[in-house]
Motif scaffolding. Sequence first.
Motif, PDB file in Angstrom:
ATOM      1  N   GLY A   1       0.787  -1.236   0.000  1.00  0.00           N
ATOM      2  CA  GLY A   1       0.000   0.000   0.000  1.00  0.00           C
ATOM      3  C   GLY A   1       0.807   1.268   0.000  1.00  0.00           C
ATOM      4  N   GLY A   2       2.101   1.203  -0.349  1.00  0.00           N
ATOM      5  CA  GLY A   2       2.915   2.406  -0.350  1.00  0.00           C
ATOM      6  C   GLY A   2       2.395   3.492  -1.268  1.00  0.00           C
ATOM      7  N   GLU A   3       1.775   3.100  -2.370  1.00  0.00           N
ATOM      8  CA  GLU A   3       1.240   4.083  -3.308  1.00  0.00           C
ATOM      9  C   GLU A   3       0.141   4.911  -2.665  1.00  0.00           C
ATOM     10  N   GLY A   4      -0.801   4.237  -2.019  1.00  0.00           N
ATOM     11  CA  GLY A   4      -1.881   4.966  -1.355  1.00  0.00           C
ATOM     12  C   GLY A   4      -1.397   5.762  -0.158  1.00  0.00           C
ATOM     13  N   GLN A   5      -0.467   5.193   0.586  1.00  0.00           N
ATOM     14  CA  GLN A   5       0.080   5.906   1.745  1.00  0.00           C
ATOM     15  C   GLN A   5       0.853   7.144   1.315  1.00  0.00           C
ATOM     16  N   ALA A   6       1.542   7.060   0.173  1.00  0.00           N
ATOM     17  CA  ALA A   6       2.249   8.226  -0.358  1.00  0.00           C
ATOM     18  C   ALA A   6       1.265   9.303  -0.801  1.00  0.00           C
ATOM     19  N   GLN A   7       0.145   8.890  -1.409  1.00  0.00           N
ATOM     20  CA  GLN A   7      -0.854   9.870  -1.838  1.00  0.00           C
ATOM     21  C   GLN A   7      -1.491  10.561  -0.638  1.00  0.00           C
ATOM     22  N   LEU A   8      -1.798   9.795   0.401  1.00  0.00           N
ATOM     23  CA  LEU A   8      -2.354  10.423   1.603  1.00  0.00           C
ATOM     24  C   LEU A   8      -1.310  11.288   2.290  1.00  0.00           C
ATOM     25  N   GLY A   9      -0.050  10.880   2.214  1.00  0.00           N
ATOM     26  CA  GLY A   9       1.013  11.728   2.727  1.00  0.00           C
ATOM     27  C   GLY A   9       1.070  13.048   1.984  1.00  0.00           C
ATOM     28  N   GLY A  10       0.819  12.991   0.682  1.00  0.00           N
ATOM     29  CA  GLY A  10       0.764  14.227  -0.106  1.00  0.00           C
ATOM     30  C   GLY A  10      -0.349  15.136   0.352  1.00  0.00           C
ATOM     31  N   LEU A  11      -1.474  14.542   0.737  1.00  0.00           N
ATOM     32  CA  LEU A  11      -2.578  15.351   1.265  1.00  0.00           C
ATOM     33  C   LEU A  11      -2.166  16.021   2.569  1.00  0.00           C
ATOM     34  N   GLY A  12      -1.479  15.284   3.439  1.00  0.00           N
ATOM     35  CA  GLY A  12      -1.008  15.871   4.682  1.00  0.00           C
ATOM     36  C   GLY A  12      -0.031  17.001   4.447  1.00  0.00           C
ATOM     37  N   VAL A  13       0.894  16.817   3.500  1.00  0.00           N
ATOM     38  CA  VAL A  13       1.851  17.870   3.158  1.00  0.00           C
ATOM     39  C   VAL A  13       1.127  19.099   2.634  1.00  0.00           C
ATOM     40  N   ALA A  14       0.149  18.876   1.757  1.00  0.00           N
ATOM     41  CA  ALA A  14      -0.583  20.001   1.166  1.00  0.00           C
ATOM     42  C   ALA A  14      -1.354  20.789   2.222  1.00  0.00           C
ATOM     43  N   LEU A  15      -2.017  20.085   3.127  1.00  0.00           N
ATOM     44  CA  LEU A  15      -2.789  20.779   4.156  1.00  0.00           C
ATOM     45  C   LEU A  15      -1.878  21.620   5.046  1.00  0.00           C
TER      46      LEU A  15
END
Length: 363
Positions: free
Chosen positions: A83-97
Amino acid sequence: MTQLPRWADVVLVPLISLLLAGAISAIVIWAIGESPWQALKTMVDGAVGSAYGWGYTLYYATSFIFTGLAVTVAFHASLFNIGGEGQAQLGGLGVALVCLALPWPHWTLALPAAMIGGALFGAAWAAIPAYLQARRGSHIVITTIMFNYIAAALIIYMLVSVLKPVGQMDPATARFPAGTHLPTLHEIPGFNLIFTKQVPANVSLFVALFACWLIWILLWRTRLGYEIRAFGRSEPAAKYAGISPFRVTMYAMLISGALAGLMSINNVMGESGRLVQNSAEGAGFIGIAVALMGRNHPIGVFLAAILFGFLYQGGAELGLWTSIPIELRTVVQGLVILFTGALDHMVRMFLGQFFRPRPLGVA
């Protein structure tokens, strides 16, 4: 099967796997009417033949280091985190916020906060499959794969319905404040003597290298790392020794998800300066191959990430300067994954013939 010496397992097996993948790739290039030698020359010149090419190779490698380490930590606990792909995408959301939350005056303040945001969101996304595995027995491979698709859908919803600025057509967030801009290598004193042109590789490269050292410390110099490795080797023995399967599973997956989420400081904060769809760009899946080829050791992950960074940048150069389609890099990556993963046992069997103990008196 004959037990290989440590040096052969670490060096020879990946090297032979890489050579086999290269040989098959050369045959594919030759079959479509192109020159394998010219293709190799183009890739080498474009990826590592100049400081400009290295700037792109290191940019891709930075993302692969994070996702490769994410797979490595989970793998040592006998957990295959897909699930690294999804975790990276959610990490991107955290970075953006985090980046959009305040008018950050300088990147030295924004970067630590963004790292915390990316790591927390990535860890949170990994925590759910981890809990399902530890408490409900749901297989970690299945749940992490499913969560990749859920993450993609969630990101699309957030970009289209929540974070997209009014009047903007493309599904993406607003540009981050200027104070969040991460210095690229050509903007860092000393490095600008080598990287004289604008390149995407940025200070997150040094964060990735620091993460390699921290993961080595964690796995081989701490009690938690010992428990993770012991649990991965034998769950019954670890339970008999008093190691909690729930604790190890949760900690390993939380650290794994946090590492995957940290990837976003490189591409979301460092390169794009905003969150877009598919921000992970497949790096979560490439991290699996990086970890396998790097023998789940931070040093090996670093070297394998450089190789895949070379393949990414070299493949782009092929598509730009030759008639060979850029999709060929996917073929090459697939062959590397095939030989370093699925056919790894075949290479070991071949090498085992050379390291098999010989009876006395037999040449």
